[in-house]
Motif scaffolding. Structure first.
Motif, PDB file in Angstrom:
ATOM      1  N   LEU A  99     108.385  81.159 -15.004  1.00  0.00           N
ATOM      2  CA  LEU A  99     107.220  80.761 -14.218  1.00  0.00           C
ATOM      3  C   LEU A  99     106.308  81.976 -14.077  1.00  0.00           C
ATOM      4  N   MET A 100     105.038  81.810 -14.446  1.00  0.00           N
ATOM      5  CA  MET A 100     104.028  82.835 -14.207  1.00  0.00           C
ATOM      6  C   MET A 100     103.093  82.277 -13.151  1.00  0.00           C
ATOM      7  N   VAL A 101     103.009  82.939 -11.985  1.00  0.00           N
ATOM      8  CA  VAL A 101     102.242  82.375 -10.875  1.00  0.00           C
ATOM      9  C   VAL A 101     101.407  83.440 -10.189  1.00  0.00           C
ATOM     10  N   ASP A 102     100.152  83.099  -9.918  1.00  0.00           N
ATOM     11  CA  ASP A 102      99.267  83.969  -9.154  1.00  0.00           C
ATOM     12  C   ASP A 102      99.718  83.951  -7.696  1.00  0.00           C
ATOM     13  N   VAL A 103      99.769  85.114  -7.065  1.00  0.00           N
ATOM     14  CA  VAL A 103     100.247  85.169  -5.680  1.00  0.00           C
ATOM     15  C   VAL A 103      99.240  84.585  -4.703  1.00  0.00           C
ATOM     16  N   CYS A 104      97.986  84.420  -5.120  1.00  0.00           N
ATOM     17  CA  CYS A 104      96.951  83.872  -4.235  1.00  0.00           C
ATOM     18  C   CYS A 104      96.380  82.597  -4.844  1.00  0.00           C
ATOM     19  N   LEU A 105      96.805  81.453  -4.326  1.00  0.00           N
ATOM     20  CA  LEU A 105      96.326  80.158  -4.797  1.00  0.00           C
ATOM     21  C   LEU A 105      95.367  79.572  -3.770  1.00  0.00           C
ATOM     22  N   VAL A 106      94.512  78.668  -4.206  1.00  0.00           N
ATOM     23  CA  VAL A 106      93.463  78.162  -3.326  1.00  0.00           C
ATOM     24  C   VAL A 106      94.012  77.361  -2.155  1.00  0.00           C
ATOM     25  N   ASP A 107      95.174  76.754  -2.327  1.00  0.00           N
ATOM     26  CA  ASP A 107      95.718  75.905  -1.267  1.00  0.00           C
ATOM     27  C   ASP A 107      97.017  76.455  -0.680  1.00  0.00           C
ATOM     28  N   GLY A 108      97.268  77.718  -0.886  1.00  0.00           N
ATOM     29  CA  GLY A 108      98.485  78.304  -0.332  1.00  0.00           C
ATOM     30  C   GLY A 108      98.854  79.594  -1.029  1.00  0.00           C
ATOM     31  N   VAL A 126     110.738  84.691 -12.934  1.00  0.00           N
ATOM     32  CA  VAL A 126     109.403  84.567 -12.355  1.00  0.00           C
ATOM     33  C   VAL A 126     108.611  85.847 -12.569  1.00  0.00           C
ATOM     34  N   ILE A 127     107.368  85.688 -13.014  1.00  0.00           N
ATOM     35  CA  ILE A 127     106.433  86.802 -13.125  1.00  0.00           C
ATOM     36  C   ILE A 127     105.270  86.515 -12.190  1.00  0.00           C
ATOM     37  N   ALA A 128     105.077  87.369 -11.202  1.00  0.00           N
ATOM     38  CA  ALA A 128     103.949  87.223 -10.281  1.00  0.00           C
ATOM     39  C   ALA A 128     102.709  87.852 -10.904  1.00  0.00           C
ATOM     40  N   ILE A 129     101.552  87.237 -10.655  1.00  0.00           N
ATOM     41  CA  ILE A 129     100.278  87.733 -11.169  1.00  0.00           C
ATOM     42  C   ILE A 129      99.352  87.954  -9.986  1.00  0.00           C
ATOM     43  N   SER A 130      98.539  89.004 -10.058  1.00  0.00           N
ATOM     44  CA  SER A 130      97.617  89.269  -8.950  1.00  0.00           C
ATOM     45  C   SER A 130      96.357  89.945  -9.452  1.00  0.00           C
ATOM     46  N   ALA A 131      95.276  89.723  -8.718  1.00  0.00           N
ATOM     47  CA  ALA A 131      94.023  90.397  -9.035  1.00  0.00           C
ATOM     48  C   ALA A 131      94.017  91.816  -8.488  1.00  0.00           C
ATOM     49  N   ARG A 132      94.976  92.121  -7.595  1.00  0.00           N
ATOM     50  CA  ARG A 132      95.003  93.420  -6.934  1.00  0.00           C
ATOM     51  C   ARG A 132      96.244  94.215  -7.291  1.00  0.00           C
ATOM     52  N   LEU A 133      96.060  95.518  -7.402  1.00  0.00           N
ATOM     53  CA  LEU A 133      97.188  96.417  -7.599  1.00  0.00           C
ATOM     54  C   LEU A 133      97.723  96.759  -6.214  1.00  0.00           C
ATOM     55  N   ALA A 146     111.348  87.651  -8.003  1.00  0.00           N
ATOM     56  CA  ALA A 146     110.528  87.805  -9.209  1.00  0.00           C
ATOM     57  C   ALA A 146     111.059  88.959 -10.063  1.00  0.00           C
ATOM     58  N   SER A 147     110.918  88.829 -11.371  1.00  0.00           N
ATOM     59  CA  SER A 147     111.347  89.870 -12.302  1.00  0.00           C
ATOM     60  C   SER A 147     110.163  90.643 -12.872  1.00  0.00           C
ATOM     61  N   GLY A 148     108.960  90.235 -12.482  1.00  0.00           N
ATOM     62  CA  GLY A 148     107.781  90.916 -13.005  1.00  0.00           C
ATOM     63  C   GLY A 148     106.601  90.783 -12.068  1.00  0.00           C
ATOM     64  N   TYR A 149     105.658  91.723 -12.217  1.00  0.00           N
ATOM     65  CA  TYR A 149     104.423  91.688 -11.424  1.00  0.00           C
ATOM     66  C   TYR A 149     103.323  92.303 -12.294  1.00  0.00           C
ATOM     67  N   LEU A 150     102.350  91.490 -12.652  1.00  0.00           N
ATOM     68  CA  LEU A 150     101.277  91.923 -13.536  1.00  0.00           C
ATOM     69  C   LEU A 150      99.926  91.850 -12.834  1.00  0.00           C
ATOM     70  N   VAL A 151      99.149  92.925 -12.949  1.00  0.00           N
ATOM     71  CA  VAL A 151      97.802  92.971 -12.387  1.00  0.00           C
ATOM     72  C   VAL A 151      96.825  92.504 -13.468  1.00  0.00           C
ATOM     73  N   GLN A 152      96.008  91.528 -13.131  1.00  0.00           N
ATOM     74  CA  GLN A 152      95.158  90.874 -14.124  1.00  0.00           C
ATOM     75  C   GLN A 152      94.195  91.820 -14.836  1.00  0.00           C
ATOM     76  N   THR A 153      93.718  92.847 -14.130  1.00  0.00           N
ATOM     77  CA  THR A 153      92.695  93.728 -14.707  1.00  0.00           C
ATOM     78  C   THR A 153      93.279  94.902 -15.480  1.00  0.00           C
ATOM     79  N   ALA A 154      94.605  94.991 -15.553  1.00  0.00           N
ATOM     80  CA  ALA A 154      95.225  96.120 -16.239  1.00  0.00           C
ATOM     81  C   ALA A 154      95.114  95.969 -17.751  1.00  0.00           C
TER      82      ALA A 154
END
Length: 264
Positions: A99-108, A126-133, A146-154
């Motif tokens: 599962l790749m999921v953004d930590v900030c969703l519009v409804d939760g 699970v790999i978490a995705i975020s716009a922020r470092l 989660a086994s991963g955390y990726l910053v979108q702008t990296a």
């Protein structure tokens, strides 16, 4: 976003970034007969690709990640969603390995989906995705499993490689974030203290912080809902979560507590 020569091009604050589908800064796959083959004992074979569920609210980011995954024959993009509700529905219906999921969703919060995914019958990575470092968010995601955390702008990372890493027992962390986490670890060890998440923003999600900031400016539920383009009911859910996390009972107390913690 536009497409040039079968690549996705994303413009960010006057800069143009090209995503070729092979991963950011990743070399093109070798074309010769001597090219190294993917080991047969690893997950992600052409006959049995790794199934991925992608949940991201930003259509542009979702397309970028989706194209990179689709370009790799070792990976099968099973389904996509852009809200917590849609993600939950897919979670109940589908079998998948990652599962790749953004930590900030519009409804939760994407963190809710991480918790639910770890209880899923297929026990996915699970790999978490975020716009922020954000070290605190990353540590929270790891705490939830989660086994991963990726910053979108990296730049120095590949979404496809991240999937293959976690499904084969590894971890996937944006290099710059990994450097920061190591710095926190080294600092804590040098001072003889246990490693703890950085204080401050560790308690609230990005959306909750946005709601709290608007509350601090004097906005009420309907105005907050309009500005964030969410329903008043969702605003109330976020406010209740803020109260619970900050251990307060009123908006004034929430603002005061958040100010003292350096959140505002």
């Amino acid at each position: 976003m536009e497409r040039e020569n079968d690549s996705l091009v994303v413009s960010e604050e006057g800069r143009t970034r090209n995503y070729s589908g092979r991963g950011q800064f990743e070399e093109p796959a070798p074309q010769s007969a001597t090219a190294v083959q993917w080991p047969h004992f690893l997950a992600g074979q052409h006959a049995k690709p790794v199934r991925v569920l992608l949940v991201a609210p930003d259509p542009s980011i979702q397309r970028v990640i989706a194209q990179e995954l689709l370009d790799d024959r070792r990976i099968q993009l099973e389904a996509q969603a852009n809200t917590l509700r849609e993600g939950r529905r897919l979670l109940m219906r589908l079998e998948f390995e990652v599962l790749m999921v953004d930590v900030c969703l519009v409804d939760g919060s994407g963190f809710e989906l991480i918790e639910e995914a770890k209880k899923h019958r297929s026990t996915p990575e699970v790999i978490a995705i975020s716009a922020r470092l954000d070290e605190a968010q990353a540590l929270h995601a790891f705490d939830l499993g989660a086994s991963g955390y990726l910053v979108q702008t990296a730049w120095l990372q590949s979404y496809a490689q991240a999937v293959l890493h976690v499904v084969n027992g590894g971890a996937a962390v944006t290099p710059t974030l990994a450097r920061r986490l190591l710095a926190h670890l080294n600092h804590s060890r040098a001072n003889g203290n246990p490693v703890r998440p950085p204080t401050g923003r560790a308690t609230l999600t990005e959306r909750e912080l946005e709601v709290l900031q608007l509350i601090a400016l004097g906005n009420v539920g309907a105005a907050i809902a309009k500005q964030l383009r969410i329903s008043p009911q969702t605003v109330n859910v976020h406010i209740k979560s803020i109260y619970r996390k900050l251990q307060v009972h009123t908006r004034a107390q929430a603002v005061t507590c958040a100010t003292n913690k350096g959140l505002l």
